[in-house]
Scaffold this active site. Structure first.
Site, PDB file in Angstrom:
ATOM      1  N   ASP A   1       6.714  38.801   5.399  1.00 34.69           N
ATOM      2  CA  ASP A   1       5.842  39.675   4.607  1.00 34.69           C
ATOM      3  C   ASP A   1       4.464  39.054   4.433  1.00 34.69           C
ATOM      4  O   ASP A   1       3.546  39.718   3.952  1.00 34.69           O
ATOM      5  CB  ASP A   1       6.464  39.941   3.231  1.00 34.69           C
TER       6      ASP A   1
ATOM      7  N   GLU B   1      -4.290  37.414   7.501  1.00 31.99           N
ATOM      8  CA  GLU B   1      -3.970  38.788   7.119  1.00 31.99           C
ATOM      9  C   GLU B   1      -5.233  39.639   7.070  1.00 31.99           C
ATOM     10  O   GLU B   1      -6.246  39.181   6.536  1.00 31.99           O
ATOM     11  CB  GLU B   1      -3.258  38.803   5.760  1.00 31.99           C
TER      12      GLU B   1
ATOM     13  N   HIS C   1       2.526  42.408   3.763  1.00 31.44           N
ATOM     14  CA  HIS C   1       2.343  41.801   2.445  1.00 31.44           C
ATOM     15  C   HIS C   1       2.568  42.862   1.364  1.00 31.44           C
ATOM     16  O   HIS C   1       1.840  42.938   0.372  1.00 31.44           O
ATOM     17  CB  HIS C   1       0.961  41.175   2.311  1.00 31.44           C
TER      18      HIS C   1
END
Length: 294
Positions: A231, A236, A255
Site C-alpha cells: 500500500d 508515490e 496508499h
C-alpha cells in the site's frame, strides 16, 4: 514543498494548540506560543525537524485512527493470496480457466486458520491486525523494538530484533506496520527476503522506505517468496515503469489502505478527548516520543 499561506502564518502566531496534517518548519517557527501540535497523519517523521526536537512542545499523531481499516486491508490481502485470487485475476486477463493452477498438486492455496503471521511493529495498528488474525485461528507473532516483551493481546508469541530472522523464516505472512526511522529504513532487504519461506507473502502498510523494492522484485521473480501486498512505496505515486506493476503476484493499492468513511468520526473523538486531557493536565493519547520518532 508547499508554501504556507501568510494568513496561516499570522494566525498561528498566538496559537497555543495546532491541529493539522503534520506541521511544517515554517509554521512551527511562526508559532511563538505553541505548546501542543497534533497531526492528523499516522507518521511523524516529516514534523520532527531540529527545532521541534529541541522544544518542549507536545506532539501527538493519529496512528490509532487508522487501525481498523488497515487491519481489514491486511486480512483482505492475506485472504487474496490464501485463496489464490491473484492466480484467478491473472488468468482472467488471458481468458483462461486456471483450475489446475488453483487446485492441482503444488497449488498455492492455503487456509488462514493455522497459518502464521509475523506483525513487525505491534502498536495500535499491529494490535488490531493481531486481534483479527487470531480470531481467524492464525498464529500471531508480535514484533517489538526490544527483546523480551510480554505477549500482548491478539498474539500467541513475541519476537524482538534478535529474533527477526527466525520470525521471517517461520511466517506465511509478514506484515510491516512500524514507523520509518533511521533504525527501520531498509529493514527488509535481500538478506531478509532470502530468509522468508517460498510460500510467504510480504505486506507493507507503513512506509515504502522500509523495504528494498529492487530486492523485493528479485525475490518475487525468482520464486523466493509467494508474493507481496503493498500500500506504500518508495516513490508515490508508483511510477508507471516500476517493475512491481508487471508482477501478477503483487497486489498494489494506492496508499489507500487506511481510507474509511469513519475517519472523521474517529479523528474528532481523538481530538476532543485529547483537548480534555490537555486542559486538565491528564495523560494524552498518541503522544509521540520525538527522539524515537513514534
Amino acid at each position: 514543498s508547499r508554501t504556507v499561506p501568510e494568513a496561516v502564518l499570522e494566525a498561528i502566531g498566538t496559537a497555543e494548540i495546532y491541529f493539522g496534517w503534520g506541521i511544517s518548519r515554517d509554521l512551527f517557527l511562526a508559532a511563538g506560543r505553541l505548546r501542543w501540535a497534533h497531526s492528523g497523519a499516522a507518521g511523524a517523521r516529516a514534523s520532527l525537524f531540529d527545532e521541534m526536537l529541541d522544544s518542549q512542545v507536545i506532539f501527538t499523531n493519529s496512528a490509532g485512527v487508522y487501525a481498523e481499516p488497515l487491519a481489514e486491508w491486511t486480512i483482505a490481502s492475506m485472504a487474496y493470496f490464501a485463496r489464490g485470487l491473484d492466480v484467478a485475476v491473472s488468468a482472467r486477463a488471458d481468458d483462461g480457466w486456471p483450475y489446475d493452477g488453483m487446485a492441482a498438486h503444488g497449488h498455492p492455496l492455503r487456509e488462514l486458520r493455522g497459518s502464521t503471521v509475523a506483525v513487525v511493529g505491534y502498536g495500535g495498528i499491529g494490535r488490531a491486525i493481531g486481534m483479527k488474525a487470531m480470531a481467524l485461528g492464525m498464529n500471531v507473532l508480535a514484533g517489538f523494538s526490544r527483546d523480551g516483551a510480554p505477549v500482548p493481546p491478539g498474539a500467541t508469541d513475541t519476537f524482538g530484533p534478535r529474533d527477526l530472522d527466525a520470525a521471517l523464516a517461520e511466517s506465511h505472512y509478514v506484515v510491516l506496520s512500524l514507523p520509518e526511522t533511521t533504525a527501520t529504513r531498509g529493514l527488509i532487504g535481500a538478506e531478509e527476503l532470502g530468509r522468508m519461506r517460498p510460500d510467504a507473502v510480504l505486506m507493507n502498510l507503513s512506509r515504502g522506505g522500509i523495504v528494498d523494492e529492487d530486492a523485493l522484485v528479485d525475490a518475487i521473480r525468482s520464486g523466493g517468496i509467494r508474493g507481496a501486498a503493498l500500500d506504500v512505496f518508495r516513490e508515490e505515486p508508483l511510477p508507471a515503469d516500476s517493475p512491481l506493476r508487471d508482477l501478477d503476484n503483487v497486489l498494489i493499492t494506492p496508499h489507500a489502505g487506511s481510507v474509511s468513511p469513519r475517519f472523521w468520526e474517529r479523528q474528532t473523538d481523538l481530538m476532543v478527548e485529547n483537548v480534555g486531557h490537555y486542559l486538565c493536565g491528564g495523560r494524552m493519547r498518541n503522544v509521540v516520543d520525538k527522539v524515537r520518532g513514534y
